[in-house]
Design a protein around this motif. Structure first.
Motif, PDB file in Angstrom:
ATOM      1  N   LYS A  54     -66.787 -51.893 -31.441  1.00  0.00           N
ATOM      2  CA  LYS A  54     -65.690 -50.992 -31.108  1.00  0.00           C
ATOM      3  C   LYS A  54     -65.697 -49.822 -32.074  1.00  0.00           C
ATOM      4  O   LYS A  54     -65.743 -50.009 -33.296  1.00  0.00           O
ATOM      5  N   CYS A  55     -65.666 -48.606 -31.550  1.00  0.00           N
ATOM      6  CA  CYS A  55     -65.725 -47.416 -32.407  1.00  0.00           C
ATOM      7  C   CYS A  55     -64.927 -46.289 -31.783  1.00  0.00           C
ATOM      8  O   CYS A  55     -65.029 -46.033 -30.572  1.00  0.00           O
ATOM      9  N   ILE A  56     -64.155 -45.610 -32.618  1.00  0.00           N
ATOM     10  CA  ILE A  56     -63.390 -44.421 -32.220  1.00  0.00           C
ATOM     11  C   ILE A  56     -64.036 -43.214 -32.877  1.00  0.00           C
ATOM     12  O   ILE A  56     -64.206 -43.182 -34.095  1.00  0.00           O
ATOM     13  N   ALA A  57     -64.405 -42.208 -32.082  1.00  0.00           N
ATOM     14  CA  ALA A  57     -65.076 -41.013 -32.597  1.00  0.00           C
ATOM     15  C   ALA A  57     -64.208 -39.787 -32.356  1.00  0.00           C
ATOM     16  O   ALA A  57     -63.805 -39.514 -31.219  1.00  0.00           O
ATOM     17  N   ILE A  58     -63.934 -39.050 -33.425  1.00  0.00           N
ATOM     18  CA  ILE A  58     -63.135 -37.827 -33.355  1.00  0.00           C
ATOM     19  C   ILE A  58     -64.034 -36.656 -33.742  1.00  0.00           C
ATOM     20  O   ILE A  58     -64.617 -36.647 -34.828  1.00  0.00           O
ATOM     21  N   PHE A  59     -64.121 -35.669 -32.857  1.00  0.00           N
ATOM     22  CA  PHE A  59     -64.985 -34.513 -33.071  1.00  0.00           C
ATOM     23  C   PHE A  59     -64.120 -33.310 -33.417  1.00  0.00           C
ATOM     24  O   PHE A  59     -63.289 -32.881 -32.614  1.00  0.00           O
ATOM     25  N   ILE A  60     -64.320 -32.769 -34.616  1.00  0.00           N
ATOM     26  CA  ILE A  60     -63.497 -31.680 -35.124  1.00  0.00           C
ATOM     27  C   ILE A  60     -64.202 -30.358 -34.835  1.00  0.00           C
ATOM     28  O   ILE A  60     -65.334 -30.148 -35.270  1.00  0.00           O
ATOM     29  N   THR A  61     -63.547 -29.467 -34.084  1.00  0.00           N
ATOM     30  CA  THR A  61     -64.143 -28.149 -33.835  1.00  0.00           C
ATOM     31  C   THR A  61     -63.274 -27.070 -34.481  1.00  0.00           C
ATOM     32  O   THR A  61     -63.086 -27.068 -35.685  1.00  0.00           O
ATOM     33  N   SER A  62     -62.710 -26.161 -33.707  1.00  0.00           N
ATOM     34  CA  SER A  62     -61.999 -25.023 -34.298  1.00  0.00           C
ATOM     35  C   SER A  62     -61.165 -24.326 -33.230  1.00  0.00           C
ATOM     36  O   SER A  62     -61.478 -24.408 -32.036  1.00  0.00           O
ATOM     37  N   ASP A  63     -60.123 -23.611 -33.668  1.00  0.00           N
ATOM     38  CA  ASP A  63     -59.375 -22.772 -32.728  1.00  0.00           C
ATOM     39  C   ASP A  63     -60.254 -21.676 -32.142  1.00  0.00           C
ATOM     40  O   ASP A  63     -59.964 -21.134 -31.072  1.00  0.00           O
ATOM     41  N   LYS A  64     -61.356 -21.362 -32.826  1.00  0.00           N
ATOM     42  CA  LYS A  64     -62.227 -20.281 -32.352  1.00  0.00           C
ATOM     43  C   LYS A  64     -63.114 -20.698 -31.180  1.00  0.00           C
ATOM     44  O   LYS A  64     -63.933 -19.906 -30.717  1.00  0.00           O
ATOM     45  N   CYS A  65     -62.944 -21.925 -30.694  1.00  0.00           N
ATOM     46  CA  CYS A  65     -63.694 -22.333 -29.502  1.00  0.00           C
ATOM     47  C   CYS A  65     -63.171 -21.655 -28.241  1.00  0.00           C
ATOM     48  O   CYS A  65     -63.863 -21.618 -27.221  1.00  0.00           O
ATOM     49  N   TYR A  66     -61.967 -21.075 -28.303  1.00  0.00           N
ATOM     50  CA  TYR A  66     -61.373 -20.435 -27.127  1.00  0.00           C
ATOM     51  C   TYR A  66     -61.887 -19.013 -26.946  1.00  0.00           C
ATOM     52  O   TYR A  66     -62.145 -18.303 -27.924  1.00  0.00           O
ATOM     53  N   GLU A  67     -62.017 -18.611 -25.699  1.00  0.00           N
ATOM     54  CA  GLU A  67     -62.331 -17.220 -25.386  1.00  0.00           C
ATOM     55  C   GLU A  67     -61.111 -16.384 -25.779  1.00  0.00           C
ATOM     56  O   GLU A  67     -60.061 -16.456 -25.123  1.00  0.00           O
ATOM     57  N   ASN A  68     -61.238 -15.602 -26.839  1.00  0.00           N
ATOM     58  CA  ASN A  68     -60.089 -14.880 -27.384  1.00  0.00           C
ATOM     59  C   ASN A  68     -59.908 -13.559 -26.650  1.00  0.00           C
ATOM     60  O   ASN A  68     -60.699 -12.628 -26.810  1.00  0.00           O
ATOM     61  N   VAL A  69     -58.842 -13.496 -25.843  1.00  0.00           N
ATOM     62  CA  VAL A  69     -58.551 -12.267 -25.102  1.00  0.00           C
ATOM     63  C   VAL A  69     -57.406 -11.494 -25.757  1.00  0.00           C
ATOM     64  O   VAL A  69     -56.817 -10.612 -25.134  1.00  0.00           O
ATOM     65  N   GLU A  70     -57.085 -11.870 -27.014  1.00  0.00           N
ATOM     66  CA  GLU A  70     -56.118 -11.136 -27.838  1.00  0.00           C
ATOM     67  C   GLU A  70     -54.698 -11.165 -27.281  1.00  0.00           C
ATOM     68  O   GLU A  70     -53.929 -10.248 -27.506  1.00  0.00           O
ATOM     69  N   TRP A  71     -54.357 -12.258 -26.554  1.00  0.00           N
ATOM     70  CA  TRP A  71     -52.960 -12.325 -26.132  1.00  0.00           C
ATOM     71  C   TRP A  71     -52.107 -12.926 -27.240  1.00  0.00           C
ATOM     72  O   TRP A  71     -52.616 -13.508 -28.191  1.00  0.00           O
ATOM     73  N   VAL A  72     -50.764 -12.791 -27.105  1.00  0.00           N
ATOM     74  CA  VAL A  72     -49.874 -13.115 -28.208  1.00  0.00           C
ATOM     75  C   VAL A  72     -49.386 -14.553 -28.170  1.00  0.00           C
ATOM     76  O   VAL A  72     -48.815 -15.033 -29.145  1.00  0.00           O
ATOM     77  N   TRP A  73     -49.582 -15.254 -27.065  1.00  0.00           N
ATOM     78  CA  TRP A  73     -49.114 -16.632 -27.008  1.00  0.00           C
ATOM     79  C   TRP A  73     -50.263 -17.588 -27.332  1.00  0.00           C
ATOM     80  O   TRP A  73     -51.424 -17.212 -27.393  1.00  0.00           O
ATOM     81  N   GLY A  74     -49.917 -18.864 -27.557  1.00  0.00           N
ATOM     82  CA  GLY A  74     -50.903 -19.824 -28.027  1.00  0.00           C
ATOM     83  C   GLY A  74     -51.841 -20.306 -26.931  1.00  0.00           C
ATOM     84  O   GLY A  74     -51.453 -20.438 -25.764  1.00  0.00           O
ATOM     85  N   TYR A  75     -53.080 -20.576 -27.331  1.00  0.00           N
ATOM     86  CA  TYR A  75     -54.071 -21.106 -26.398  1.00  0.00           C
ATOM     87  C   TYR A  75     -53.848 -22.592 -26.178  1.00  0.00           C
ATOM     88  O   TYR A  75     -53.609 -23.353 -27.114  1.00  0.00           O
ATOM     89  N   LYS A  76     -53.927 -23.001 -24.908  1.00  0.00           N
ATOM     90  CA  LYS A  76     -53.790 -24.400 -24.526  1.00  0.00           C
ATOM     91  C   LYS A  76     -55.169 -25.024 -24.353  1.00  0.00           C
ATOM     92  O   LYS A  76     -56.169 -24.330 -24.177  1.00  0.00           O
ATOM     93  N   GLU A  77     -55.211 -26.341 -24.373  1.00  0.00           N
ATOM     94  CA  GLU A  77     -56.468 -27.068 -24.257  1.00  0.00           C
ATOM     95  C   GLU A  77     -57.180 -26.794 -22.935  1.00  0.00           C
ATOM     96  O   GLU A  77     -58.398 -26.999 -22.827  1.00  0.00           O
ATOM     97  N   THR A  78     -56.434 -26.336 -21.942  1.00  0.00           N
ATOM     98  CA  THR A  78     -57.028 -26.033 -20.639  1.00  0.00           C
ATOM     99  C   THR A  78     -57.520 -24.596 -20.522  1.00  0.00           C
ATOM    100  O   THR A  78     -58.095 -24.223 -19.494  1.00  0.00           O
ATOM    101  N   ASP A  79     -57.319 -23.777 -21.558  1.00  0.00           N
ATOM    102  CA  ASP A  79     -57.760 -22.385 -21.500  1.00  0.00           C
ATOM    103  C   ASP A  79     -59.276 -22.288 -21.657  1.00  0.00           C
ATOM    104  O   ASP A  79     -59.945 -23.214 -22.136  1.00  0.00           O
ATOM    105  N   MET A  80     -59.806 -21.133 -21.266  1.00  0.00           N
ATOM    106  CA  MET A  80     -61.252 -20.944 -21.229  1.00  0.00           C
ATOM    107  C   MET A  80     -61.872 -20.995 -22.624  1.00  0.00           C
ATOM    108  O   MET A  80     -61.332 -20.459 -23.578  1.00  0.00           O
ATOM    109  N   LEU A  81     -63.032 -21.659 -22.697  1.00  0.00           N
ATOM    110  CA  LEU A  81     -63.818 -21.673 -23.921  1.00  0.00           C
ATOM    111  C   LEU A  81     -64.755 -20.479 -23.946  1.00  0.00           C
ATOM    112  O   LEU A  81     -65.119 -19.947 -22.900  1.00  0.00           O
ATOM    113  N   GLY A  82     -65.146 -20.059 -25.143  1.00  0.00           N
ATOM    114  CA  GLY A  82     -66.089 -18.940 -25.225  1.00  0.00           C
ATOM    115  C   GLY A  82     -66.097 -18.336 -26.607  1.00  0.00           C
ATOM    116  O   GLY A  82     -65.437 -18.829 -27.522  1.00  0.00           O
TER     117      GLY A  82
END
Length: 378
Positions: A128-156
């Motif tokens: 039994k093993c639990i694996a957690i992969f740490i990435t970054s807020d910079k995984c999101y395609e940043n379109v410079e909007w003022v509200w927060g990015y959700k997990e369903t937003d585009m990557l890029g």
């Protein structure tokens, strides 16, 4: 020092592997897990900075320290099979934006292929093993909007570092759907955070380490953009989120294959200048203008405001930030002041900060800090 009973008691006696354990976040996580009673193993290819939090805390005495590059699949698989970990936190990465411009292929190889290697290694585990992969807020395609990015937003990503982190998320997701979700013994999640500060960070081209290096020598720090607004959080905040996800998955939480954002409250979004003005109170600058000078020179492209929406973590995990802005800055500034001025034992002080953080979370009745709500059985 007394250890509070928290949801994280689940890690006591467990084998925990941290890749990138010699880095800033990896060192804090290693110490916290050690205090929780885990048997900690660390895989890193080197000690990335001088000084280094890993060496300051003398962590080599507290865990099994393995020098290994995650790009070496054969050796990585052998070590993971030998360790047979209950938990894996994959943090090993090329994490400096400026370095991604000087060596883009190394950034892609370490971040993307290195993550693929970890995934390839864990799918052959029988325990039994639990694996957690740490990435970054910079995984999101940043379109410079003022509200927060959700997990369903585009990557890029328009820059190499951001693109490498988006690639990591795509690789993690594809391995989950292709292999991991069909394995009864393996559960996993990816987690994202950004603008993390705290004691013991000496990475290049990062505002707090740059300040502390300069101020410790009574020099002004060079700032590119003091008016830039960033959502700041202490390193223990996202780490509490990562531990939270792992504990939920161990206890059968229905979050296998999910991704989670961990970020600060809105009031922690302040300018670089305001952050320095608050941090500098321990260093004796009567005027903030004596603490820095502005160059206006940009060595590489930097994203504008990038915030995370953490509603999913708050709803699924009942996670929330623990420290307010004043506490965040005190935790950070006090650590560096004590380190450079040697007014206290820095190892004892760092352990105390973790205990203080747990106590603040408990006083605020944050769910992970209350152990009796959870089953701690295997």
């Amino acid at each position: 020092m007394a250890q509070l009973n928290t949801k994280f008691e689940i890690f006591s006696g467990k084998s925990v592997l941290i890749t990138g354990h010699t880095g800033f976040k990896g060192s804090w996580l290693s110490l916290w897990l050690n205090q929780l009673g885990a048997k900690v193993y660390g895989i890193s290819r080197d000690i990335p900075t001088q000084p280094a939090m890993f060496e300051v805390l003398e962590l080599e005495k507290e865990l099994e320290h393995i020098l290994l590059d995650v790009k070496d699949l054969s050796s990585l698989k052998s070590e993971i099979k030998r360790i047979c970990p209950d938990f894996i936190f994959h943090m090993a990465a090329q994490a400096i934006v400026s370095s991604s411009y000087s060596d883009p292929l190394e950034t892609f190889q370490t971040n993307a292929i290195g993550t693929g290697n970890v995934l390839e290694a864990i799918r052959s585990l029988e325990n039994k093993c639990i694996a957690i992969f740490i990435t970054s807020d910079k995984c999101y395609e940043n379109v410079e909007w003022v509200w927060g990015y959700k997990e369903t937003d585009m990557l890029g990503g328009k820059d190499i570092y951001s693109a490498s982190k988006a690639a990591v998320e795509i690789i993690v997701n594809s391995y989950y759907h292709s292999f991991i979700k069909h394995l009864p013994n393996i559960k996993m999640a990816s987690v994202r955070a950004g603008n993390v500060i705290g004691g013991g960070d000496w990475a290049p081209d990062r505002i707090v380490p740059d300040c502390m290096r300069s101020w410790s020598q009574t020099e002004k720090v060079e700032l590119r953009n003091p008016g830039a607004i960033r959502p700041w959080q202490h390193v223990l905040e996202p780490l509490s989120g990562y531990l939270n996800v792992a504990a939920e998955l161990w206890n059968g939480g229905e979050f296998n294959g999910e991704s989670y954002n961990f970020g600060p409250p809105t009031e922690n979004s302040i300018t670089v200048m305001e952050l320095l003005g608050r941090l500098n109170k321990s260093w004796g600058f009567e005027n903030i203008n004596d603490a820095f000078f502005e160059t206006g020179e940009f060595k590489f492209s930097e994203a504008g405001l990038l915030k995370l929406n953490c509603d999913k973590a708050m709803f699924d995990l009942k996670w929330q930030p623990t420290l307010n802005l004043e506490e965040l800055i005190d935790f950070t500034g006090d650590w560096y002041y004590i380190f450079y001025n040697k007014t206290e034992d820095i190892i004892r002080f760092t352990k105390q900060q973790i205990s203080d953080y747990e106590k603040i979370a408990s006083d605020k009745k944050i769910k992970w800090s209350i152990s009796d709500e959870f089953s701690l059985s295997d």
